[in-house]
Scaffold this active site. Structure first.
Site, PDB file in Angstrom:
ATOM      1  N   LYS A 185       0.850  -1.202   0.000  1.00 32.81           N
ATOM      2  CA  LYS A 185       0.000   0.000   0.000  1.00 32.81           C
ATOM      3  C   LYS A 185       0.884   1.249   0.000  1.00 32.81           C
ATOM      4  O   LYS A 185       2.080   1.169   0.302  1.00 32.81           O
ATOM      5  CB  LYS A 185      -0.931  -0.006   1.208  1.00 32.81           C
ATOM      6  CG  LYS A 185      -1.522  -1.356   1.581  1.00 32.81           C
ATOM      7  CD  LYS A 185      -2.393  -1.998   0.520  1.00 32.81           C
ATOM      8  CE  LYS A 185      -3.001  -3.280   1.081  1.00 32.81           C
ATOM      9  NZ  LYS A 185      -3.625  -4.150   0.123  1.00 32.81           N
TER      10      LYS A 185
HETATM   11  C1  LIG Z   1      -4.247  -5.440   1.209  1.00 28.49           C
HETATM   12  C2  LIG Z   1      -5.693  -5.705   1.280  1.00 28.49           C
HETATM   13  C3  LIG Z   1      -6.272  -6.336   2.392  1.00 28.49           C
HETATM   14  C4  LIG Z   1      -5.454  -6.962   3.496  1.00 28.49           C
HETATM   15  O1  LIG Z   1      -4.656  -6.076   4.214  1.00 28.49           O
HETATM   16  P1  LIG Z   1      -3.464  -6.679   5.100  1.00 28.49           P
HETATM   17  O2  LIG Z   1      -2.924  -5.487   5.812  1.00 28.49           O
HETATM   18  O3  LIG Z   1      -2.472  -7.292   4.172  1.00 28.49           O
HETATM   19  O4  LIG Z   1      -4.057  -7.676   6.036  1.00 28.49           O
HETATM   20  C5  LIG Z   1      -7.647  -6.480   2.422  1.00 28.49           C
HETATM   21  N1  LIG Z   1      -8.422  -6.030   1.421  1.00 28.49           N
HETATM   22  C6  LIG Z   1      -7.907  -5.439   0.325  1.00 28.49           C
HETATM   23  C7  LIG Z   1      -8.813  -4.948  -0.732  1.00 28.49           C
HETATM   24  C8  LIG Z   1      -6.524  -5.273   0.220  1.00 28.49           C
HETATM   25  O5  LIG Z   1      -6.025  -4.705  -0.872  1.00 28.49           O
END
Ligand SMILES: *Cc1c(COP(=O)(O)O)cnc(C)c1O
Length: 370
Positions: A185
């Site tokens: 992210k």
């Molecule tokens: C990255 C992501 C998650 C999970 O987040 P984590 O921090 O890796 O647990 C959930 N939903 C979406 C749409 C994502 O892109």
């Protein structure tokens, strides 16, 4: 190798983490409290609760409003599977909705249609829209559908920090908005997440669940719930705090990078994502034509030292969901989500990606698929 994504880790970030490590306060602490306040200010919501991952945020959000066995939750068929896994984890039933081919998001009409068609024994309780790749879902329409059917909205804004719909931050439309700070992210704490929330009682409940179910009282402490350890560490919070003031600038850079891709790819036979106002461009995914084998394209780009990847998953194509819900999965066969899953290609996108690198990526993609 041009990487798919790179965290922004400069002197500010190193100094912030070192300061906390030297303090000896490593688990939840003052940095977490400050990060919560600063995030709430950035998002324009009353409270933020920081947690150990985006998945933990989604899990706690469902638990906080009491979603469990006997309930159903509307989710996109195209997303990172954590969105749907948490519905399973609380014992509820997911209802898959196909997505729009240009935004990759669920639409209010698609959601309403799925709810109308639902005849299962489980009662539909909530909608979990995803702001896929940072593209704002139509929260005006989704909120209206939720109101019409008396449902809660939990936004999966894991990719959507800084995403806006009509100027308002994604994650602040529903009862709760869940964010991820995974290194994929745009803002990262290594692992990490947060829940944006306006209801202070729910925020307290989530903080209790986050910390083993502990409630502090005059006698010391008691355990009022069977909670988790979903805390963010103090040094992770410091890392996030070092990035947040710079984040708005990074979003502008990401917008410019996607515009460069758009220009370069104009004569390449790939479908481009819609350029929606308020998009945070966490990922830039194009859709390859049907004659291309996507995994071969990934391998050939890798041979040119360019890292690319699948964009997101199609839930109805995954083994666990196919075997648990064969009828629902068969009914979705061949839909938009499936095409995005098999033909989608996520291209490198990070703050310091250079124009010359984008030119190179575009020229290699053009060479490989035409
Ligand atoms: C990255 C992501 C998650 C999970 O987040 P984590 O921090 O890796 O647990 C959930 N939903 C979406 C749409 C994502 O892109």
């Amino acid at each position: 190798m041009i990487r798919l994504s790179m965290p922004v880790l400069g002197d500010d970030e190193f100094a912030a983490v070192e300061r906390v490590l030297r303090s000896g306060q490593l688990v939840h602490g003052g940095e977490c409290d400050l990060f919560e306040q600063e995030l709430a200010e950035y998002l324009g919501c009353r409270e933020c609760v920081v947690v150990s991952s985006g998945t933990a945020a989604l899990h706690l959000a469902l638990l906080a409003i009491g979603i469990g066995p006997g309930d159903a939750v509307v989710v996109p068929d195209f997303t990172f599977p954590a969105t749907v896994n948490v519905v399973e984890l609380v014992g509820a039933r997911p209802i898959l909705v196909d997505v729009d081919p240009g935004t990759y998001n669920v639409t209010p009409a698609g959601i309403a249609e799925a709810i109308d068609a639902w005849s299962g024994p489980e009662k539909v309780r909530a909608i979990m829209p995803v702001h896929e790749f940072g593209c704002p879902a139509d929260m005006t329409g989704i909120t209206a559908v939720a109101r019409q059917y008396g449902l809660s909205v939990i936004e999966d804004a894991a990719c959507g920090l800084g995403t806006r719909h009509n100027g308002k931050m994604a994650g602040t439309f529903g009862a709760m908005g869940c964010f991820s700070f995974h290194p994929r992210k745009a803002l990262t704490t290594g692992e990490g997440g947060a829940i944006a929330i306006d209801d202070l009682e729910l925020a307290t409940k989530i903080r209790t669940f986050r910390n083993h179910g502990i409630e502090r009282n005059a006698a010391g402490m008691d355990f009022i719930a069977a909670g988790f350890n979903y805390r963010l560490t103090n040094f992770q919070a410091a890392l996030g705090r070092a990035q947040l003031p710079k984040f708005a600038g990074w979003l502008q850079q990401r917008w410019q990078l996607q515009a460069m891709y758009r220009q370069g790819l104009a004569d390449v036979p790939v479908a481009l994502p819609d350029e929606v106002a308020g998009h945070a461009w966490q990922t830039f995914m194009v859709v390859l034509p049907a004659y291309c084998d996507r995994n071969t394209v990934i391998a050939r780009l890798r041979a040119a030292f360019i890292e690319t990847n699948v964009g997101a998953q199609c839930i109805h194509c995954l083994k666990y969901y196919r075997s648990k819900y064969p009828e629902m999965c068969q009914s979705q066969a061949g839909n938009v989500a499936e095409r995005l899953y098999t033909q989608g290609l996520a291209l490198p996108l990070y703050k310091d990606l250079e124009a010359a690198q984008i030119d190179f990526i575009v020229s290699q993609l053009r060479r490989i698929i035409t």
